[in-house]
Design a protein around this motif. Structure first.
Motif, PDB file in Angstrom:
ATOM      1  N   ALA A   1     -40.272  13.079  -9.571  1.00 48.21           N
ATOM      2  CA  ALA A   1     -40.592  12.035 -10.655  1.00 48.21           C
ATOM      3  C   ALA A   1     -41.402  11.204 -10.501  1.00 48.21           C
ATOM      4  CB  ALA A   1     -39.157  11.686 -11.422  1.00 48.21           C
ATOM      5  N   GLY A   2     -42.480  11.611  -9.574  1.00 52.50           N
ATOM      6  CA  GLY A   2     -43.641  10.412  -9.599  1.00 52.50           C
ATOM      7  C   GLY A   2     -43.390   9.674  -8.502  1.00 52.50           C
ATOM      8  N   LYS A   3     -42.321   9.739  -7.832  1.00 52.14           N
ATOM      9  CA  LYS A   3     -41.990   8.733  -6.862  1.00 52.14           C
ATOM     10  C   LYS A   3     -42.038   9.604  -5.374  1.00 52.14           C
ATOM     11  CE  LYS A   3     -39.672   5.091  -9.545  1.00 52.14           C
ATOM     12  NZ  LYS A   3     -38.555   4.237  -9.338  1.00 52.14           N
ATOM     13  N   THR A   4     -42.000   8.774  -4.377  1.00 48.00           N
ATOM     14  CA  THR A   4     -41.908   9.457  -3.108  1.00 48.00           C
ATOM     15  C   THR A   4     -40.809   8.935  -2.515  1.00 48.00           C
ATOM     16  OG1 THR A   4     -44.315   9.785  -3.154  1.00 48.00           O
ATOM     17  CG2 THR A   4     -43.179  10.003  -1.045  1.00 48.00           C
ATOM     18  N   TYR A   5     -40.032   9.613  -1.575  1.00 51.57           N
ATOM     19  CA  TYR A   5     -38.907   9.251  -0.824  1.00 51.57           C
ATOM     20  C   TYR A   5     -38.895   9.824   0.411  1.00 51.57           C
ATOM     21  CZ  TYR A   5     -37.087   8.541  -5.739  1.00 51.57           C
ATOM     22  OH  TYR A   5     -36.839   7.977  -7.042  1.00 51.57           O
ATOM     23  N   GLY A   6     -38.523   8.967   1.435  1.00 48.11           N
ATOM     24  CA  GLY A   6     -38.540   9.816   2.791  1.00 48.11           C
ATOM     25  C   GLY A   6     -37.668   9.038   3.888  1.00 48.11           C
ATOM     26  N   THR A   7     -37.932   9.551   5.074  1.00 43.89           N
ATOM     27  CA  THR A   7     -37.104   8.856   6.210  1.00 43.89           C
ATOM     28  C   THR A   7     -38.200   8.558   7.660  1.00 43.89           C
ATOM     29  OG1 THR A   7     -36.646  10.940   7.163  1.00 43.89           O
ATOM     30  CG2 THR A   7     -34.862  10.076   5.931  1.00 43.89           C
ATOM     31  N   ILE A   8     -37.916   7.652   8.119  1.00 48.52           N
ATOM     32  CA  ILE A   8     -38.751   7.069   9.385  1.00 48.52           C
ATOM     33  C   ILE A   8     -37.691   7.124  10.543  1.00 48.52           C
ATOM     34  CG2 ILE A   8     -40.245   5.538  10.212  1.00 48.52           C
ATOM     35  CD1 ILE A   8     -40.619   4.379   7.395  1.00 48.52           C
ATOM     36  N   THR A   9     -38.217   7.672  11.403  1.00 43.72           N
ATOM     37  CA  THR A   9     -37.614   7.715  13.016  1.00 43.72           C
ATOM     38  C   THR A   9     -38.469   7.240  13.956  1.00 43.72           C
ATOM     39  OG1 THR A   9     -36.386   9.484  12.166  1.00 43.72           O
ATOM     40  CG2 THR A   9     -36.252   9.077  14.546  1.00 43.72           C
ATOM     41  N   VAL A  10     -38.307   5.882  14.631  1.00 41.13           N
ATOM     42  CA  VAL A  10     -38.915   5.490  15.721  1.00 41.13           C
ATOM     43  C   VAL A  10     -38.086   5.371  17.019  1.00 41.13           C
ATOM     44  CG1 VAL A  10     -40.482   3.440  16.312  1.00 41.13           C
ATOM     45  CG2 VAL A  10     -40.073   3.976  13.912  1.00 41.13           C
ATOM     46  N   PRO A  11     -38.661   6.250  18.047  1.00 44.33           N
ATOM     47  CA  PRO A  11     -37.778   6.179  19.332  1.00 44.33           C
ATOM     48  C   PRO A  11     -38.488   4.890  20.026  1.00 44.33           C
ATOM     49  CG  PRO A  11     -39.559   7.869  19.120  1.00 44.33           C
ATOM     50  CD  PRO A  11     -39.486   7.244  17.949  1.00 44.33           C
TER      51      PRO A  11
ATOM     52  N   VAL B   1     -47.785   6.594   4.898  1.00 43.16           N
ATOM     53  CA  VAL B   1     -46.681   5.995   5.603  1.00 43.16           C
ATOM     54  C   VAL B   1     -46.964   5.588   7.189  1.00 43.16           C
ATOM     55  CG1 VAL B   1     -44.282   6.242   6.055  1.00 43.16           C
ATOM     56  CG2 VAL B   1     -45.274   7.333   4.286  1.00 43.16           C
ATOM     57  N   VAL B   2     -47.455   6.363   7.906  1.00 43.54           N
ATOM     58  CA  VAL B   2     -47.724   6.040   9.294  1.00 43.54           C
ATOM     59  C   VAL B   2     -48.927   5.103   9.463  1.00 43.54           C
ATOM     60  CG1 VAL B   2     -48.684   7.020  11.603  1.00 43.54           C
ATOM     61  CG2 VAL B   2     -47.209   8.228  10.138  1.00 43.54           C
ATOM     62  N   GLY B   3     -49.822   5.331   8.614  1.00 47.48           N
ATOM     63  CA  GLY B   3     -50.890   4.103   8.437  1.00 47.48           C
ATOM     64  C   GLY B   3     -50.532   2.778   8.160  1.00 47.48           C
ATOM     65  N   ALA B   4     -49.612   2.800   7.201  1.00 48.66           N
ATOM     66  CA  ALA B   4     -48.921   1.435   6.649  1.00 48.66           C
ATOM     67  C   ALA B   4     -48.033   0.776   7.834  1.00 48.66           C
ATOM     68  CB  ALA B   4     -47.967   1.610   5.438  1.00 48.66           C
ATOM     69  N   ILE B   5     -47.340   1.630   8.373  1.00 44.56           N
ATOM     70  CA  ILE B   5     -46.473   1.079   9.594  1.00 44.56           C
ATOM     71  C   ILE B   5     -47.499   0.497  10.771  1.00 44.56           C
ATOM     72  CG2 ILE B   5     -44.998   1.778  11.521  1.00 44.56           C
ATOM     73  CD1 ILE B   5     -43.801   3.825   9.527  1.00 44.56           C
ATOM     74  N   PHE B   6     -48.454   0.983  10.898  1.00 44.06           N
ATOM     75  CA  PHE B   6     -49.474   0.674  12.051  1.00 44.06           C
ATOM     76  C   PHE B   6     -50.255  -0.814  11.563  1.00 44.06           C
ATOM     77  CE2 PHE B   6     -48.579   4.642  14.272  1.00 44.06           C
ATOM     78  CZ  PHE B   6     -48.413   4.065  15.487  1.00 44.06           C
TER      79      PHE B   6
ATOM     80  N   TYR C   1     -33.492   4.334  12.817  1.00 44.40           N
ATOM     81  CA  TYR C   1     -33.659   5.188  11.538  1.00 44.40           C
ATOM     82  C   TYR C   1     -33.696   4.269  10.160  1.00 44.40           C
ATOM     83  CZ  TYR C   1     -31.658   8.828  14.398  1.00 44.40           C
ATOM     84  OH  TYR C   1     -31.385   9.643  15.382  1.00 44.40           O
ATOM     85  N   ALA C   2     -34.778   4.600   9.446  1.00 47.78           N
ATOM     86  CA  ALA C   2     -34.974   3.890   8.216  1.00 47.78           C
ATOM     87  C   ALA C   2     -35.335   4.843   7.027  1.00 47.78           C
ATOM     88  CB  ALA C   2     -36.246   2.981   8.451  1.00 47.78           C
ATOM     89  N   GLU C   3     -35.234   4.525   5.938  1.00 45.80           N
ATOM     90  CA  GLU C   3     -35.575   5.026   4.687  1.00 45.80           C
ATOM     91  C   GLU C   3     -36.552   4.185   3.899  1.00 45.80           C
ATOM     92  OE1 GLU C   3     -32.102   5.843   2.563  1.00 45.80           O
ATOM     93  OE2 GLU C   3     -31.856   3.631   1.947  1.00 45.80           O
ATOM     94  N   PHE C   4     -37.455   5.082   3.181  1.00 43.28           N
ATOM     95  CA  PHE C   4     -38.472   4.111   2.321  1.00 43.28           C
ATOM     96  C   PHE C   4     -38.619   4.813   0.944  1.00 43.28           C
ATOM     97  CE2 PHE C   4     -41.108   8.033   3.950  1.00 43.28           C
ATOM     98  CZ  PHE C   4     -41.823   8.133   2.965  1.00 43.28           C
ATOM     99  N   GLU C   5     -38.910   4.246  -0.003  1.00 41.76           N
ATOM    100  CA  GLU C   5     -39.331   4.681  -1.213  1.00 41.76           C
ATOM    101  C   GLU C   5     -40.686   4.081  -1.797  1.00 41.76           C
ATOM    102  OE1 GLU C   5     -37.279   3.847  -5.791  1.00 41.76           O
ATOM    103  OE2 GLU C   5     -36.275   3.551  -4.094  1.00 41.76           O
TER     104      GLU C   5
END
Length: 463
Positions: A91-101, A53-58, A39-43
């Motif tokens: 506010a012009g920023k992106t927040y989210g969560t990443i889940t990798v099984p 986000v997925v493209g950046a991870i790979f 479980y991870a979070e990003f900003e």
């Protein structure tokens, strides 16, 4: 096409929906061979979408950890599940969560999680990724298994144990039903001892007979209705009969008819408002011990208009002033014949058994009887040693046994002519010796003896 979820997946999916950030497991593909979930979070300092986000991870981890831990290869082989990303803009920023099984081991999974934190750009915007935790899916499964096992065990204990008791009760009922016989042309329900017992208990229905059988009373027979069968009338002339009826209006009607058409000796009734079929063993024994001679019931009910329970209350009030005798209960509750007080000396009254053997009331034997002198030597011996002596026809001692074993020994022997012991002669002992051919029974005293075979002589030395 979405893969169909199992019951376990559905349960865990519901937990995932309720969980907030930092909560339980997320993702859809982490429930098969998955061991861990990252479980991870990003900003990101800009507006980006999920594919970014997925493209950046790979893209940014490619070649970083070598071929063995390349994300694309791991996903092709199924060692990494589908990466789930959730994003929202503010506010012009992106927040989210990443889940990798992950189905890798814990070390490889930790290395892969650390690699995610090296990503510093998503799309055109700068970004920062932080791993929150790695969750062991198997631990969650084990926790679920434990909780579910508790629920299953509780259900099993609630459902199976009563069922076992029901099976046991069914077996007992089957045994009792097997003991139940049909007696007479009317095929009346009866206990197995009715054909040869000296005394019988007449009850109302089949359920009453079964209840008495349940508590060890096997000499009951049912009238099966308000019309008294001819078999009951015939039996009442040959046996000692106790009428045992329900404590309701129907029981009173059957009792009145029985007293009018049959030769009833004793009357017993269930407690007021209760039926014989629902009585406990204690209530049955108490009711039978409180039986009243039929002549008295007839006089009170038909001549004075009193009820049976009024009669019982009067008897109890009369006995309160008198010391109570403790009566030791016998295995089978048997009725006793009517006892008449003769005004003048008469021949002993006889009662005919089904086997045509005559039974008479015991003859009182005084201490000065001639037979007492014949057994004087043995009487002194049993007084001193506290044993029971078994004698043959020549008055030779063939056995010297403890008094407590007397009844059992007599059942097994057929060569005993006389019995001498320092104890109480009871009806049960007399019934036992009468079947073995004993001619004399010598004891300290007798208690509650109402009949004996003509061939048996009773001698007492302490009365």
């Amino acid at each position: 096409m979405k893969r169909k979820k199992t019951v376990l997946q559905q349960i865990l999916s519901e937990k995932r929906k309720k969980a907030k950030e930092g909560g339980s497991m997320s993702g859809k593909d982490e429930f098969g061979t998955t061991k861990y979930v990252i479980y991870a979070e990003f900003e990101a300092n800009g507006v980006v979408e999920r594919p970014d986000v997925v493209g950046a991870i790979f893209g940014q981890t490619e070649g970083l950890l070598g071929d063995d831990l390349d994300l694309r290869e791991l996903q092709k082989t199924g060692r990494i599940g589908r990466i789930r990303v959730e994003v929202h803009n503010k506010a012009g920023k992106t927040y989210g969560t990443i889940t990798v099984p992950s189905s890798l081991d814990r070390v490889e999974t930790a290395v892969l999680a650390a690699a995610l934190e090296t990503i510093d750009r998503v799309g055109p915007a700068e970004a920062r990724i932080k791993v929150l935790r790695i969750e062991d899916v198997r631990a969650t499964k084990r926790k679920y298994i434990i909780e579910r096992a508790k629920e299953i065990l509780e259900t099993l204990m609630e459902q199976e144990i009563p069922e076992t008791q029901e099976i046991t009760e069914e077996v007992k009922k089957a045994v009792r039903a097997k003991e139940l016989i049909e007696y007479g042309p009317e095929k009346l329900p009866a206990g197995p001892h009715v054909p040869f017992s000296d005394s019988i208990i007449v009850v109302e229905g089949r359920a009453d007979v079964l209840n008495l059988l349940k508590h060890g009373i096997k000499n009951a027979i049912a009238v099966e209705g308000t019309s008294i069968p001819e078999t009951i009338i015939k039996l009442s002339k040959e046996r000692i009969v106790t009428a045992f009826t329900d404590g309701d209006r129907g029981g009173e009607l059957i009792l009145k008819e029985l007293l009018q058409v049959a030769d009833v000796d004793y009357v017993a009734r269930a407690p007021e408002g209760k039926e014989v079929e629902e009585l406990t063993k204690k209530e049955i024994v108490k009711a039978l011990r409180s039986k009243v001679p039929a002549e008295q019931v007839i006089n009170e009910m038909f001549n004075k208009g009193k009820s049976f329970y009024d009669l019982i209350k009067e008897r109890e009030s009369e006995s309160e002033a008198q010391p109570k005798q403790v009566v030791k209960p016998e295995p089978e509750v048997k009725a006793q014949p009517k006892v008449e007080k003769p005004e003048e000396k008469r021949e002993p009254a006889t009662v005919v058994r089904p086997s045509a053997e005559k039974i008479v009331r015991p003859i009182e034997t005084s201490k000065s009887a001639p037979e007492l002198e014949e057994f004087k030597e043995f009487i002194e011996r049993v007084k001193k040693d506290g044993v029971a002596l078994l004698l043959d026809e020549n008055k030779n001692v063939i056995a010297e046994i403890p008094v407590r074993e007397l009844t059992n020994q007599l059942k097994e022997r057929r060569d005993v002519y006389a019995v001498v012991f320092n104890g109480v002669i009871t009806q049960r002992l007399i019934d036992t010796v009468s079947e073995t051919g004993v001619k004399y029974i010598v004891g300290a005293r007798k208690y509650n003896v109402v009949r004996r075979p003509v061939s048996l002589k009773i001698i007492t030395f302490a009365e």
